[in-house]
Design an enzyme around this catalytic site. Structure first.
Site: not given
Ligand code: PLP
Ligand code: COI
Length: 341
Positions: A82, A184, A220
């Site tokens: 990612r 991200k 989201e």
């Molecule tokens: N959506 C957003 C905007 C995020 O910042 C995060 C955090 O990483 C997620 C979703 C969840 O992603 P992940 O499950 O890969 O941590």
């Molecule tokens: C994560 O879950 O790793 C994120 O980057 C989300 C952030 C809001 C802490």
């Protein structure tokens, strides 16, 4: 290795400086060998690309202590890939995926004393990130970059842990069609700060963002994807090209289908149907699975039947199975768990 004497059971989601961080620099078209260093501070030019035009991307994952005492990470290869997508979208060089995974292992190992013990409820949060570091004044990508990884022990993202939270429908948009919502990038979070401060000032824990083109579909939150459970126990998650492809959400959908035998759907979720769901949760590395008890849209309340006291029964099963896999007492699908030591 002796653990630090920290109050593991009562940690919030806060930064604590740990001993070592990983750094690699990109210059003249290539990455250097990278190394672990002690200095948590970064010195850069006043005109660095990251400072002027926010050219920065990041990742988030966790290290866990399993029941048998091993330190493991969860699907770090997906964070690596990612980050490649994020870097490409912001015209940054790609940090090689294998090196990313190895560097995560290296920095976790070097900070093993900060990995919270099994059963404490805390974990070691790992933050890889990359930014343009040379001076850039015309609007263009930087030529030089720094890739770093730091770690910090953390507790639950939402105070109260597994207690259901209340969220509001945001009047602000998070991501535009063809924009950067699916990567991200730091810029997505900078522009969400006013929205989250506003939500908190109004007494809400988080924002529900709708799609900015039609404002009819659920996207989201600022830092997590949604999962919903229908009254007949189907697990539903929004499909959208403008949300971050959460690794936690993808894992939960797999667990729902293959471990719990539930039907799953990734599709458009219209705000109008939210009132018909039985359960709602936020999922992400930081959020794990945080239950939502109530959604408020300009004073109009949607209260899920699961209530404000505890997680709904399907959310609980998903939570137990996912965290069971992460903590090593439920067998993981091939390749999900990387043992550090
Ligand atoms: N959506 C957003 C905007 C995020 O910042 C995060 C955090 O990483 C997620 C979703 C969840 O992603 P992940 O499950 O890969 O941590
Ligand atoms: C994560 O879950 O790793 C994120 O980057 C989300 C952030 C809001 C802490």
């Amino acid at each position: 290795m002796e653990k630090k004497n920290l109050d593991w059971e009562n940690m919030g989601f806060d930064y604590m400086q740990t001993d070592k961080r990983y750094v690699s620099n990109y210059k003249d078209g290539k990455w250097d060998d990278g190394a672990l260093i002690d200095d948590a501070n970064i010195v850069m030019n006043e005109c660095a690309g990251v400072l002027q035009y926010a050219q920065t991307v990041f990742e988030g994952l966790k290290a866990y202590t399993t029941e048998s005492g091993k330190i493991v990470t969860f699907r770090p290869d997906l964070n690596a890939s990612r980050m490649v997508d994020s870097a490409r979208r912001l015209e940054m060089p790609v940090f090689p995926e294998e090196r990313f995974v190895d560097a995560v292992a290296e920095v976790v190992k070097a900070n093993a004393a900060y990995v919270p013990p099994y059963g404490s409820g805390a974990t070691l949060y790992i933050r890889p990130y990359m930014f343009g570091i040379n001076p850039v004044i015309g609007v263009k990508p930087a030529d030089e970059y720094q890739f770093r990884i730091f770690t910090t022990p953390v507790g639950p993202y939402f105070k109260g842990g597994a207690k259901p939270i209340t969220i509001c429908v945001s009047d602000f948009d998070r991501a535009a069609p063809h924009g950067t919502g699916h990567i991200k990038a730091g810029l997505n979070y900078a522009m969400s700060l006013h929205a989250i401060v506003t939500a908190h000032a109004n007494g809400f824990d988080e924002n529900m963002y709708l799609d900015s083109a039609t404002r009819t579909k659920v996207e989201e939150t600022g830092g997590a994807n949604f999962i919903f459970v229908t009254k007949d126990n189907k697990v539903v998650t929004p499909h959208s090209s403008t949300i971050l492809p959460s690794i936690t959400r993808r894992s939960i959908m797999y667990v729902a289908e293959h471990y719990l035998g539930l039907k799953v759907e990734e599709r458009d979720v219209y705000f109008d149907e939210v009132k018909d769901f039985a359960e709602c949760g936020l999922c992400g590395t930081a959020a794990v699975i945080s239950p939502v008890g109530k959604v408020v849209n300009h004073g109009e309340e949607i209260c899920f039947p699961s209530g404000m006291e505890k997680m709904g029964p399907i959310t609980q099963k998903l939570y137990d199975t996912l965290t069971g896999i992460q903590m090593g007492h439920i067998e993981a699908p091939e390749g999900w768990i990387k043992v550090i030591e």
